[in-house]
Design an enzyme around this catalytic site. Structure first.
Site, PDB file in Angstrom:
ATOM      1  CE  LYS A  46      10.911   0.971   5.703  1.00 50.86           C
ATOM      2  NZ  LYS A  46      10.563   0.294   6.960  1.00 50.86           N
ATOM      3  N   GLY A  90       8.812  -1.185   0.088  1.00 51.57           N
ATOM      4  CA  GLY A  90       8.782  -1.332  -1.375  1.00 51.57           C
ATOM      5  C   GLY A  90       7.756  -0.431  -2.052  1.00 51.57           C
ATOM      6  CG  ASP A 121       7.977   4.183   5.528  1.00 52.30           C
ATOM      7  OD1 ASP A 121       8.109   4.842   6.580  1.00 52.30           O
ATOM      8  OD2 ASP A 121       7.827   2.953   5.496  1.00 52.30           O
TER       9      ASP A 121
HETATM   10  O1  C5P Z   1       1.487   6.952   6.123  1.00 56.05           O
HETATM   11  P1  C5P Z   1       1.072   5.562   5.773  1.00 56.05           P
HETATM   12  O2  C5P Z   1      -0.165   5.527   4.912  1.00 56.05           O
HETATM   13  O3  C5P Z   1       2.178   4.761   5.185  1.00 56.05           O
HETATM   14  O4  C5P Z   1       0.720   4.855   7.136  1.00 56.05           O
HETATM   15  C1  C5P Z   1      -0.044   3.684   7.219  1.00 56.05           C
HETATM   16  C2  C5P Z   1      -0.614   3.552   8.617  1.00 56.05           C
HETATM   17  O5  C5P Z   1       0.424   3.287   9.546  1.00 56.05           O
HETATM   18  C3  C5P Z   1      -1.305   4.806   9.142  1.00 56.05           C
HETATM   19  O6  C5P Z   1      -2.642   4.846   8.791  1.00 56.05           O
HETATM   20  C4  C5P Z   1      -1.132   4.655  10.631  1.00 56.05           C
HETATM   21  O7  C5P Z   1      -2.067   3.729  11.119  1.00 56.05           O
HETATM   22  C5  C5P Z   1       0.224   3.980  10.759  1.00 56.05           C
HETATM   23  N1  C5P Z   1       1.340   4.915  10.983  1.00 56.05           N
HETATM   24  C6  C5P Z   1       1.425   5.593  12.173  1.00 56.05           C
HETATM   25  N2  C5P Z   1       2.484   6.434  12.404  1.00 56.05           N
HETATM   26  C7  C5P Z   1       3.443   6.595  11.466  1.00 56.05           C
HETATM   27  C8  C5P Z   1       3.379   5.891  10.242  1.00 56.05           C
HETATM   28  C9  C5P Z   1       2.307   5.062  10.037  1.00 56.05           C
HETATM   29  O8  C5P Z   1       0.570   5.459  13.041  1.00 56.05           O
HETATM   30  N3  C5P Z   1       4.484   7.416  11.715  1.00 56.05           N
END
Ligand code: C5P
Length: 335
Positions: free
Chosen positions: A22, A121, A156
């Site tokens: 993406k 990815g 994502d």
């Molecule tokens: O949801 P995911 O595990 O992919 O997110 C990784 C990290 O990115 C989260 O722990 C957070 O620190 C940050 N994040 C965030 N706000 C989002 C997406 C990700 O703070 N909308």
């Protein structure tokens, strides 16, 4: 975005899925939720560049994963295996071979999308695993349950279940398809060999200020409206100047990888195009009217790197790739 290209396990064949990368054309941070996640307003588009997964039932005791191509590392590996476990748990005994649990799967993952690059990815692999596993088992999960599984796997992942240009809000779980893009613009990707952890970028964002820039939100809202209605490739490319500055994470990523700033400047001078940052980076991108134009730009960048006229951060040369915005709506219209 995931596309089934073979019959499922019923036919004794592996299920094959393409897990598209993406790009964030815009990314506004609008606040934080009660769990500390950042609320986003972001226009996501899938790219033709994709990992390839194949999933086949096995008689062994547990799921297995074999990765080739880019070294996926432990994070992406765990995400695929976690996606299998989460999908199996959501299905329970409700599959044709039930009431026992679904059988283990052997997954082969060919990584063509760089990891920790702002290209999604790992999240795309996870979404492809959810839908591919369901097909391999002949199982169904309704849209609400699929979304719940995806959202638990990562912010994502819900976007990749939709797999077409979309407005993404909340922490990533609110995905509204935007069907108005006509054509498939070319995209130049340049990913310096400096893996960037998303949490580090959000932490740097928080250290700098509490919320995003209102101008970025405005550009993002405007683009979403245009992509909801009708937007030609030429009109999208004409907006590149505004889009490439419409990422609230830019200063935070620059704080995490300071060398990205002079590199982005040098790249802008070389290709004479506005250069954007995808998500939390470090992937840099430029838009073109067609993929062949992006191919020419990629050749120019590779030649400058080889000649030592362009110096990229990182211990290895950057990943330089020409691709295009994957536009399923257009392909459906043509078929
Ligand atoms: O949801 P995911 O595990 O992919 O997110 C990784 C990290 O990115 C989260 O722990 C957070 O620190 C940050 N994040 C965030 N706000 C989002 C997406 C990700 O703070 N909308």
């Amino acid at each position: 975005m995931t596309v089934a290209t073979m019959a499922g396990a019923g036919a004794g064949m592996p299920v094959v899925r393409m897990a598209h990368a993406k790009l964030n054309l815009t990314l506004a941070v609008t606040g934080r939720d009660r769990h500390g996640y950042h609320r986003l307003h972001s226009v996501f588009v899938p790219l033709a560049l994709a990992d390839r997964l194949s999933l086949a039932p096995v008689t062994g005791a547990q799921d297995t994963l074999h990765v080739t191509g880019f070294d996926a590392g432990p994070v992406a590996e765990n995400l695929v295996l976690r996606a299998l476990a989460a999908t199996r748990s959501a299905v329970g005994g409700r599959w044709p071979g039930g009431p026992g649990p679904t059988p283990p799967l052997a997954v082969r993952l060919e990584k063509r999308v760089p990891v920790a690059a702002g290209l999604g990815g790992g999240s795309s692999d996870a979404a492809a695993t959810v839908t591919g596993a369901l097909e391999a088992w002949g199982a169904e999960l309704d849209a609400t349950n699929r979304l719940a599984v995806a959202a638990r796997l990562g912010s994502d992942v819900p976007f990749f279940l939709v797999g077409r240009p979309a407005l993404v809000e909340g922490r990533g779980e609110q995905v509204v398809p935007l069907g108005g893009l006509h054509g498939s613009p070319g995209v130049l990707l340049v990913t310096p060999a400096v893996p960037v952890r998303t949490p580090d970028v959000f932490a740097a964002f928080d250290a700098r200020r509490a919320s995003g820039d209102g101008a970025v939100r405005l550009t993002s809202t405007h683009l979403a409206e245009e992509l909801r209605a009708k937007l030609s490739v030429a009109d999208l490319v004409a907006r590149a100047g505004a889009l490439t500055t419409a990422n609230d994470l830019l200063p935070a990523t620059a704080a995490v990888v300071p060398a990205l700033v002079p590199f982005k400047r040098a790249l802008t001078r070389l290709v004479r195009r506005p250069i954007g940052l995808s998500g939390s980076g470090p992937t840099l991108w430029a838009l073109y009217a067609s993929e062949p134009e992006a191919v020419e730009a990629a050749a120019l960048v590779r030649a400058a790197l080889d000649a030592g006229e362009l110096a990229a951060p990182g211990a290895a040369p950057p990943f330089v790739e020409a691709t295009s915005i994957h536009n399923p709506r257009q392909q459906e219209a043509q078929s």
